[in-house]
Design an enzyme around this catalytic site. Structure first.
Site, PDB file in Angstrom:
ATOM      1  N   ASP A 299      -1.735 -12.943   1.214  1.00 50.43           N
ATOM      2  CA  ASP A 299      -2.217 -11.802   1.997  1.00 50.43           C
ATOM      3  C   ASP A 299      -2.605 -12.335   3.372  1.00 50.43           C
ATOM      4  OD1 ASP A 299      -4.853  -9.291   1.735  1.00 50.43           O
ATOM      5  OD2 ASP A 299      -3.041  -9.436   2.940  1.00 50.43           O
TER       6      ASP A 299
ATOM      7  N   ASP B 190      -6.902 -14.163   8.205  1.00 49.73           N
ATOM      8  CA  ASP B 190      -5.704 -14.060   7.347  1.00 49.73           C
ATOM      9  C   ASP B 190      -4.622 -15.038   7.800  1.00 49.73           C
ATOM     10  OD1 ASP B 190      -5.998 -10.435   6.973  1.00 49.73           O
ATOM     11  OD2 ASP B 190      -6.891 -12.071   5.828  1.00 49.73           O
TER      12      ASP B 190
ATOM     13  N   HIS C  58     -11.827 -14.110   2.677  1.00 52.28           N
ATOM     14  CA  HIS C  58     -13.052 -13.334   2.454  1.00 52.28           C
ATOM     15  C   HIS C  58     -14.179 -14.216   1.940  1.00 52.28           C
ATOM     16  CE1 HIS C  58     -10.320  -9.557   1.954  1.00 52.28           C
ATOM     17  NE2 HIS C  58     -10.167 -10.158   3.110  1.00 52.28           N
TER      18      HIS C  58
ATOM     19  N   GLU D  94      -9.945 -13.342  -2.393  1.00 50.13           N
ATOM     20  CA  GLU D  94      -9.145 -13.747  -1.228  1.00 50.13           C
ATOM     21  C   GLU D  94      -9.815 -14.906  -0.509  1.00 50.13           C
ATOM     22  OE1 GLU D  94      -7.343 -10.868   1.536  1.00 50.13           O
ATOM     23  OE2 GLU D  94      -8.112 -12.103   3.176  1.00 50.13           O
TER      24      GLU D  94
ATOM     25  N   ASP E  73      -5.380 -13.498  -3.606  1.00 55.81           N
ATOM     26  CA  ASP E  73      -4.878 -13.370  -2.227  1.00 55.81           C
ATOM     27  C   ASP E  73      -5.069 -14.693  -1.516  1.00 55.81           C
ATOM     28  OD1 ASP E  73      -5.635  -9.918  -1.139  1.00 55.81           O
ATOM     29  OD2 ASP E  73      -4.155 -10.759  -2.525  1.00 55.81           O
TER      30      ASP E  73
ATOM     31  N   GLU F 101     -11.066  -6.404  -5.178  1.00 58.09           N
ATOM     32  CA  GLU F 101     -11.042  -7.465  -4.152  1.00 58.09           C
ATOM     33  C   GLU F 101     -12.327  -7.476  -3.334  1.00 58.09           C
ATOM     34  OE1 GLU F 101      -7.537  -7.601  -1.798  1.00 58.09           O
ATOM     35  OE2 GLU F 101      -8.487  -8.755  -0.208  1.00 58.09           O
TER      36      GLU F 101
ATOM     37  N   ASP G  93       2.412   1.924   3.376  1.00 54.75           N
ATOM     38  CA  ASP G  93       3.362   0.934   3.933  1.00 54.75           C
ATOM     39  C   ASP G  93       4.808   1.409   3.732  1.00 54.75           C
ATOM     40  OD1 ASP G  93       1.161  -0.693   4.374  1.00 54.75           O
ATOM     41  OD2 ASP G  93       1.446  -1.825   2.519  1.00 54.75           O
TER      42      ASP G  93
ATOM     43  N   MET H  34       2.492  -5.888  -7.730  1.00 58.07           N
ATOM     44  CA  MET H  34       1.194  -5.297  -7.419  1.00 58.07           C
ATOM     45  C   MET H  34       1.361  -4.144  -6.441  1.00 58.07           C
ATOM     46  SD  MET H  34      -1.251  -5.289  -4.746  1.00 58.07           S
ATOM     47  CE  MET H  34      -1.527  -6.803  -3.855  1.00 58.07           C
TER      48      MET H  34
ATOM     49  N   HIS I 138       0.883  -1.164   0.000  1.00 54.48           N
ATOM     50  CA  HIS I 138       0.000   0.000   0.000  1.00 54.48           C
ATOM     51  C   HIS I 138       0.925   1.219   0.000  1.00 54.48           C
ATOM     52  CE1 HIS I 138      -2.340  -3.032   2.348  1.00 54.48           C
ATOM     53  NE2 HIS I 138      -3.382  -2.505   1.752  1.00 54.48           N
TER      54      HIS I 138
ATOM     55  N   ASP J  66     -11.838 -11.786  10.089  1.00 53.34           N
ATOM     56  CA  ASP J  66     -10.867 -12.052   9.029  1.00 53.34           C
ATOM     57  C   ASP J  66      -9.523 -12.447   9.651  1.00 53.34           C
ATOM     58  OD1 ASP J  66      -9.677  -9.999   6.223  1.00 53.34           O
ATOM     59  OD2 ASP J  66      -9.474 -12.131   6.687  1.00 53.34           O
TER      60      ASP J  66
ATOM     61  N   LYS K 193     -15.063  -8.598  -0.382  1.00 54.29           N
ATOM     62  CA  LYS K 193     -15.096  -9.055   1.022  1.00 54.29           C
ATOM     63  C   LYS K 193     -16.501  -8.766   1.538  1.00 54.29           C
ATOM     64  CE  LYS K 193     -12.656  -8.663   5.497  1.00 54.29           C
ATOM     65  NZ  LYS K 193     -11.575  -7.944   6.234  1.00 54.29           N
TER      66      LYS K 193
HETATM   67  C1  DIG Z   1      -7.152  -7.032   2.712  1.00 57.91           C
HETATM   68  O1  DIG Z   1      -7.484  -8.326   2.377  1.00 57.91           O
HETATM   69  C2  DIG Z   1      -6.660  -6.261   1.518  1.00 57.91           C
HETATM   70  C3  DIG Z   1      -5.564  -5.329   1.896  1.00 57.91           C
HETATM   71  O2  DIG Z   1      -4.617  -6.084   2.597  1.00 57.91           O
HETATM   72  C4  DIG Z   1      -5.016  -4.918   0.580  1.00 57.91           C
HETATM   73  O3  DIG Z   1      -5.594  -3.711   0.229  1.00 57.91           O
HETATM   74  C5  DIG Z   1      -5.430  -5.981  -0.381  1.00 57.91           C
HETATM   75  C6  DIG Z   1      -4.240  -6.395  -1.163  1.00 57.91           C
HETATM   76  O4  DIG Z   1      -4.246  -7.719  -1.515  1.00 57.91           O
HETATM   77  N1  DIG Z   1      -6.059  -7.021   0.459  1.00 57.91           N
HETATM   78 MN    MN Z   2      -6.537  -9.241   0.608  1.00 56.02          MN
HETATM   79 MN    MN Z   3      -8.256 -10.629   4.593  1.00 60.22          MN
END
Ligand code: DIG
Ligand code: MN
Ligand code: MN
Length: 375
Positions: free
Chosen positions: A287, A257, A220, A217, A245, A181, A57, A88, A54, A255, A183
């Site tokens: 991710d 992760d 998600h 993802e 992801d 993405e 970051d 990315m 990001h 979430d 979610k």
């Molecule tokens: C969360 O699943 C999101 C953030 O971490 C980011 O913006 C994106 C990148 O893969 N996934």
């Molecule tokens: Mn993600």
């Molecule tokens: Mn996530």
């Protein structure tokens, strides 16, 4: 087969993943935030292909232009020294309180304009670092109080933002493919565009749908009660799997992760089978972040585990495809459908059709034997 990750495997991690300091809503950070240079050095040592980021970051908000320049140059030198790339990039449109009621979909036009400007600047950074995929995760694009506005307006604002940013990318001559993405919720009570299917429907309404795909993802999809392999399959079918992801998740929880394949072995297996059999050429992006229980040694065990598990499942996928008994059990008659005329009048022996079993219990046990090393 050795399970040593190599750049050719195209494994990537976000800066925010391995440097996650382990804070949660009920506890303070347990680790320092590992600086980008040490992230790059260690991911290269472990065999990763690249690192994602990001904007915030790498460049703390409110950095001066000279500080910004220094941070970018340092990071580029570090990437070069360690042979990592940046496939990315994305924008943090979810941490700053200004986005607490949305970014692209905020009711306040000034907030929407600022979210667009922040994204344009972040796209400039991503392009400078060589990224070719730009991810949009709408962490604040959602609601708790639906009375706040006319719900289709939120989607119209989302569309306006993505259309504007597609135009910006084209005007700048950037190579970006946008990956949206999905979610279902968190951090907002409900998030707009919660699944791959809703994203694909939304993409079809854009000015340049050809520029835009999805970044599904694992966690998600699980949070939405969906089978991630089916989400990936629909993205592949639509030729819209622009990024992925990978992580893991227990259903019915926040979430998490989690480290890839640490919870749902079969779904992780079918995800790897799909990515490999479909010829997906994009990054395998983890991710995910280490458990709060871990110190920095555990962080790198986490990163090694994500890549190792993928390679183990990649070998299982190859064995699955080569196993004659499994392939025999999967075989389905390959005859095409008759033409309409014939279809309309052809006879059926329904009693026989009704009596035929699918043989999937045996097939599923063969897979279990394969995954558990018995086969
Ligand atoms: C969360 O699943 C999101 C953030 O971490 C980011 O913006 C994106 C990148 O893969 N996934
Ligand atoms: Mn993600
Ligand atoms: Mn996530």
């Amino acid at each position: 087969m050795d399970y040593q990750p190599k750049p050719e495997h195209r494994f990537t991690f976000g800066l925010w993943t391995v440097s996650n300091p382990g804070a949660d809503p009920f506890g303070a950070p347990v680790r320092e935030r590992i600086p980008p240079s040490r992230v790059v050095e260690n991911l290269a040592r472990l065999g990763a292909f690249g690192v994602n980021l990001h904007d915030d970051d790498l460049i703390p908000p409110d950095s001066s232009p000279s500080e910004r320049r220094r941070l970018i140059s340092e990071f580029q030198r570090c990437l070069k020294d360690h042979g990592l790339v940046v496939p990315m990039a994305t924008t943090n449109l979810f941490s700053d309180p200004v986005f607490r009621a949305g970014a692209f979909t905020a009711q306040n036009p000034k907030v929407r304009a600022y979210a667009l400007q922040k994204t344009m600047i972040a796209m400039d950074l991503g392009a400078e670092l060589g990224a070719e995929i730009y991810v949009f995760w709408g962490g604040r694009e959602g609601s708790e109080v639906d009375a706040a506005g006319y719900l289709p307006d939120a989607l119209a604002r989302y569309r306006e933002a993505i259309n504007l940013l597609c135009a910006y990318s084209r005007e700048q001559g950037y190579p970006f493919r946008f990956a949206l993405e999905p979610k279902p919720n968190e951090p907002r009570g409900d998030l707009f565009l919660p699944t791959v299917g809703s994203m694909l429907g939304f993409i079809a309404t854009l000015d340049h749908p050809e520029m835009v795909g999805v970044n599904p993802e694992f966690a998600h999809a699980a949070m939405a009660g969906l089978n991630f392999a089916h989400e990936v399959a629909q993205a592949i079918d639509s030729r819209k799997l622009f990024h992925v992801d990978l992580n893991d998740q227990r259903m019915g929880r926040f979430d998490q992760d989690l480290r890839f394949a640490s919870e749902n072995l079969k779904t992780a297996f079918f995800t790897v089978l799909l990515l490999e059999e479909s010829g997906y050429q994009g990054p395998r992006h983890f991710d995910a972040h280490p458990l709060r229980t871990e110190d920095e040694r555990g962080v790198w065990e986490f990163a090694k585990g994500c890549m190792r598990s993928y390679l183990i499942l990649k070998e299982k996928a190859w064995r699955f495809a080569e196993d004659p008994e499994i392939q025999e059990a999967r075989r389905t008659p390959a005859q095409p459908l008759p033409d309409l005329r014939e279809l309309r009048s052809m006879p059926f022996d329904l009693d026989t059709l009704r009596g035929e079993g699918a043989g999937q219990e045996r097939l599923d046990q063969l897979l279990f034997d394969l995954l558990t090393g018995v086969r």
